[in-house]
Design an enzyme around this catalytic site. Structure first.
Site, PDB file in Angstrom:
ATOM      1  NE  ARG A  90      14.451 -45.927 -13.425  1.00  0.00           N
ATOM      2  CZ  ARG A  90      14.574 -46.944 -14.290  1.00  0.00           C
ATOM      3  NH1 ARG A  90      13.535 -47.331 -15.010  1.00  0.00           N
ATOM      4  NH2 ARG A  90      15.718 -47.587 -14.426  1.00  0.00           N
ATOM      5  NE  ARG A 143      10.366 -44.179   1.075  1.00  0.00           N
ATOM      6  CZ  ARG A 143      11.004 -43.018   1.126  1.00  0.00           C
ATOM      7  NH1 ARG A 143      10.646 -42.107   2.034  1.00  0.00           N
ATOM      8  NH2 ARG A 143      11.999 -42.738   0.309  1.00  0.00           N
ATOM      9  NE  ARG A 144      12.593 -40.545  -1.858  1.00  0.00           N
ATOM     10  CZ  ARG A 144      13.708 -40.877  -2.501  1.00  0.00           C
ATOM     11  NH1 ARG A 144      13.699 -41.009  -3.814  1.00  0.00           N
ATOM     12  NH2 ARG A 144      14.831 -41.079  -1.826  1.00  0.00           N
ATOM     13  CE  LYS A 146      17.360 -45.316  -1.600  1.00  0.00           C
ATOM     14  NZ  LYS A 146      16.619 -45.538  -2.855  1.00  0.00           N
ATOM     15  CG  ASP A 147      17.907 -49.481  -4.514  1.00  0.00           C
ATOM     16  OD1 ASP A 147      16.855 -48.909  -4.172  1.00  0.00           O
ATOM     17  OD2 ASP A 147      18.857 -48.894  -5.068  1.00  0.00           O
ATOM     18  NE  ARG A 185      16.875 -40.806 -10.202  1.00  0.00           N
ATOM     19  CZ  ARG A 185      16.276 -41.696  -9.430  1.00  0.00           C
ATOM     20  NH1 ARG A 185      15.655 -41.302  -8.341  1.00  0.00           N
ATOM     21  NH2 ARG A 185      16.297 -42.975  -9.740  1.00  0.00           N
ATOM     22  CB  CYS A 193      12.620 -52.572  -1.847  1.00  0.00           C
ATOM     23  SG  CYS A 193      12.898 -53.268  -3.482  1.00  0.00           S
TER      24      CYS A 193
END
Length: 346
Positions: free
Chosen positions: A184, A166-167, A119-120, A190, A288
């Site tokens: 980040r 997106r989130r 996804k990255d 996190r 992305c």
């Protein structure tokens, strides 16, 4: 309906990865060892985070099982994205900053293989390189994480940690008064920020949490309680994943021994999903980091392909009620994936 084969540069070919000679018929004896009885060395590049190392260990394990005569050595590298954690990724190149230095290293011959979270990966990869294979896909869902005992009603005001547009758009669709703040750092960092009270909740990918052993998910998993935290899996209907979320992409040159070895461990189903989901991004001219979700579900020869995107006219608006999220799903035969891609973006 006929669709032209033009979804972007270095477009993967699903069909050649489904050929019988990809796996069982692949002759590993053709990969010679060095003279003197020493094993040939193949260097596998990875970032240094715990998640990146865990994913690379999975790749090396698969390669070792298939090619025990080869010495696969892990090479840890630091990228611009790892070194600069004070700014949002969009400020200095997007998620491509996690990939480009590995691509340069492959082309220079410093490493033979690079392991990425699919996804990255940017849509355009350097000439002479390709995503040559994938491992089986992990859980594609996102997870909503918060301190146990806390509850969230639709109209509650609270702070959510996520850097993903997106989130952000989808969580504010679920909770209109939620305030999203940049988040980040690696997974552990996190979660620590959540525990320290910097956020009321954070959103992370289930695949990373499971690969790190932080939670033990299952197909029936909905909610996990661990270490005074609640990990609530969000359905793909309410929080559509990023394209290729949960897939490990393995990058090599477009030909050569490393390419052939990765072909031999490639998971055809995950590679099909990667190809289709990246094709959707390509046809939308999206990267992305844009507020777009894409997810393909395969059941035998049947494919269900879903898209979530934010209306371009409303994506810059501040008022949540003015944001328009569009969702669309198409279904059909997996062999007609190109037609499904075209139907999805109309």
């Amino acid at each position: 309906m006929r669709v032209e084969n033009g979804h972007g540069k270095n477009k993967p070919n699903i069909r050649k990865f489904a050929e019988n000679d990809m796996a069982d018929g692949f002759n590993s004896d053709c990969l010679d060892c060095e003279s003197g009885g020493q094993k040939k060395t193949v260097k596998v590049g990875t970032r240094g985070s715990k998640l990146a190392l865990a994913q690379t260990e999975l790749v090396i394990k698969a390669l070792n099982e298939r090619f025990p005569q080869i010495d696969f050595q892990m090479v840890t590298m630091s990228t611009r994205g790892d070194r600069d954690t004070s700014r949002a990724l969009l400020e200095f190149g997007g998620k491509a900053v996690f990939v480009e230095e590995f691509e340069e290293a492959i082309l220079k011959g410093d490493i033979d293989i690079a392991v990425h979270s699919a996804k990255d990966m940017p849509m355009e990869i350097m000439e002479g390189l390709t995503i040559s294979g994938t491992l089986p896909r992990a859980c594609p869902q996102d997870v909503f994480i918060y301190k146990s005992g806390r509850s969230f009603d639709r109209n509650d005001s609270f702070v959510v940690g996520t850097s993903s547009l997106r989130r952000q758009y989808q969580i504010r669709d679920m909770y209109p008064n939620a305030e999203c703040k940049n988040l980040r750092g690696n997974v552990g960092t996190r979660i620590q920020k959540l525990e320290d009270g910097e956020y009321d909740a954070i959103i992370l990918a289930a695949a990373g949490l499971e690969r790190l052993g932080i939670i033990d998910g299952s197909a029936e998993c909905f909610e996990v309680h661990k270490d005074e935290l609640t990990f609530r899996y969000l359905s793909t209907e309410s929080m559509l994943p990023a394209a290729c979320q949960g897939i490990i992409a393995i990058e090599t040159r477009t030909s050569g021994e490393a390419y052939d070895m990765v072909r031999a461990i490639n998971d055809t189903e995950a590679y099909t999903q990667l190809t289709c989901e990246r094709a959707v991004l390509s046809r939308l001219n999206a990267g992305c980091h844009e507020p777009i979700g894409v997810y393909s579900e395969l059941k035998g020869k049947h494919m269900k392909l879903s898209l979530m995107k934010v209306d371009a006219a409303s994506s810059d608006k501040e008022k949540d009620e003015e944001i328009q999220i569009h969702r669309k799903t198409v279904e059909g035969n997996t062999s007609e994936w190109e037609q499904l891609v075209e139907a999805l973006i109309k």
